[in-house]
Design a protein around this motif. Sequence first.
Motif, mmCIF file in Angstrom:
data_model
loop_
_atom_site.group_PDB
_atom_site.id
_atom_site.type_symbol
_atom_site.label_atom_id
_atom_site.label_comp_id
_atom_site.label_asym_id
_atom_site.label_seq_id
_atom_site.Cartn_x
_atom_site.Cartn_y
_atom_site.Cartn_z
ATOM 1 N N LYS A 134 0.826 -1.204 0.000
ATOM 2 C CA LYS A 134 0.000 0.000 0.000
ATOM 3 C C LYS A 134 0.865 1.262 0.000
ATOM 4 O O LYS A 134 0.395 2.339 -0.335
ATOM 5 N N TYR A 135 2.140 1.121 0.397
ATOM 6 C CA TYR A 135 3.037 2.270 0.442
ATOM 7 C C TYR A 135 3.917 2.377 -0.803
ATOM 8 O O TYR A 135 4.205 3.477 -1.274
ATOM 9 N N GLY A 136 4.391 1.245 -1.294
ATOM 10 C CA GLY A 136 5.332 1.297 -2.410
ATOM 11 C C GLY A 136 5.326 0.027 -3.229
ATOM 12 O O GLY A 136 4.697 -0.969 -2.880
ATOM 13 N N ARG A 137 6.058 0.059 -4.318
ATOM 14 C CA ARG A 137 6.092 -1.059 -5.249
ATOM 15 C C ARG A 137 7.532 -1.465 -5.528
ATOM 16 O O ARG A 137 8.436 -0.627 -5.547
ATOM 17 N N ARG A 138 7.747 -2.755 -5.754
ATOM 18 C CA ARG A 138 9.064 -3.223 -6.156
ATOM 19 C C ARG A 138 9.379 -2.648 -7.528
ATOM 20 O O ARG A 138 8.507 -2.545 -8.396
ATOM 21 N N ALA A 139 10.633 -2.264 -7.726
ATOM 22 C CA ALA A 139 11.007 -1.594 -8.974
ATOM 23 C C ALA A 139 12.293 -2.171 -9.535
ATOM 24 O O ALA A 139 13.119 -2.744 -8.805
ATOM 25 N N THR A 140 12.460 -2.004 -10.836
ATOM 26 C CA THR A 140 13.700 -2.396 -11.500
ATOM 27 C C THR A 140 14.704 -1.253 -11.397
ATOM 28 O O THR A 140 14.357 -0.121 -11.041
ATOM 29 N N VAL A 141 15.938 -1.574 -11.717
ATOM 30 C CA VAL A 141 16.980 -0.548 -11.730
ATOM 31 C C VAL A 141 16.604 0.565 -12.700
ATOM 32 O O VAL A 141 16.718 1.763 -12.386
ATOM 33 N N GLU A 142 16.133 0.186 -13.873
ATOM 34 C CA GLU A 142 15.784 1.178 -14.900
ATOM 35 C C GLU A 142 14.659 2.104 -14.427
ATOM 36 O O GLU A 142 14.694 3.315 -14.680
ATOM 37 N N GLU A 143 13.670 1.549 -13.747
ATOM 38 C CA GLU A 143 12.565 2.374 -13.234
ATOM 39 C C GLU A 143 13.055 3.356 -12.173
ATOM 40 O O GLU A 143 12.639 4.522 -12.145
#
Length: 291
Positions: A134-143
């Motif tokens: 609900k607070y954040g999302r897993r992200a890739t290096v590029e994102e």
Amino acid sequence: MRKGFYEDISTFLVKHTFHTRFFLSRLTKKSKIAKKIIDRLLFQGDEVYVLPNKNTVQKTKSATISANIEVNQSFQKDDSEFVPSEILKIAIREASDIVIMNKCLCRSSNDCQDYPQDLGCIFLGPASRKIASKYGRRATVEEALAHVDKADAEGLSHVIGRNKIDTIWMHVSPKEELLTICHCCPCCCLWKVLPDLDNDISDKIMRLEDVEVHPISDNCKMCKKCLGDDICFGGAISLENDKITIDQNKCVGCGHCVQTCKFNAIELNYTQKSVDSVLNRIGELVDYKKH
């Protein structure tokens, strides 16, 4: 159920603390007991570095080039020169885990209209895996790299380091495995409270070694925009003897004043030494890298 309860309570407490941050910061100077409690609860073990955004550095370079051209001096710009915000990108490329927050809690709590509310913090390291969706999302290096570029383009100043309050409100641990990267505007939690904090606490928020911000009196038109309440992160700018002055003991090198000045009357300089030293120190503070 229990996890959701803690998340809701944490959000409430952070929002409440955000709106009372000026009162709490002044308490640290008025009461030794209050200082000890606030420091232990919110700042214990903290070490945070302020980074000017890329636009600030480029503006100073452009002004230097123009000045040299006007006096017929040669000046060769090195486009490959390392800029401070690249520190964030190096950390992101080295990180074991990356989470991008869905929104900036400070800007959304303050209903900021000057900067995007959806430009939230980036968290790196193993502890970020525990951050609720609900607070954040897993992200890739590029994102994450694109996120930093967007924050730079918006003129936001960056902070990077270990920040205890983030582990509290998100209910994650240990703090030694969570690296915070924030993109700050005048709505953000540390902005303007720094001068009100006791020195033992405010000294935990530092500028990069060898970063210097100086006024250029010959260019100043005395518009006084740099004296505005929302300009200086550390409350370092003042008017003395009809001249703009910057207190180097208070300046944290955010460079916001450089962006604000329309007459190139404030400049920011730094050396490679500052970049190398903070990268080494961050690695000692937080175990965020891939193994």
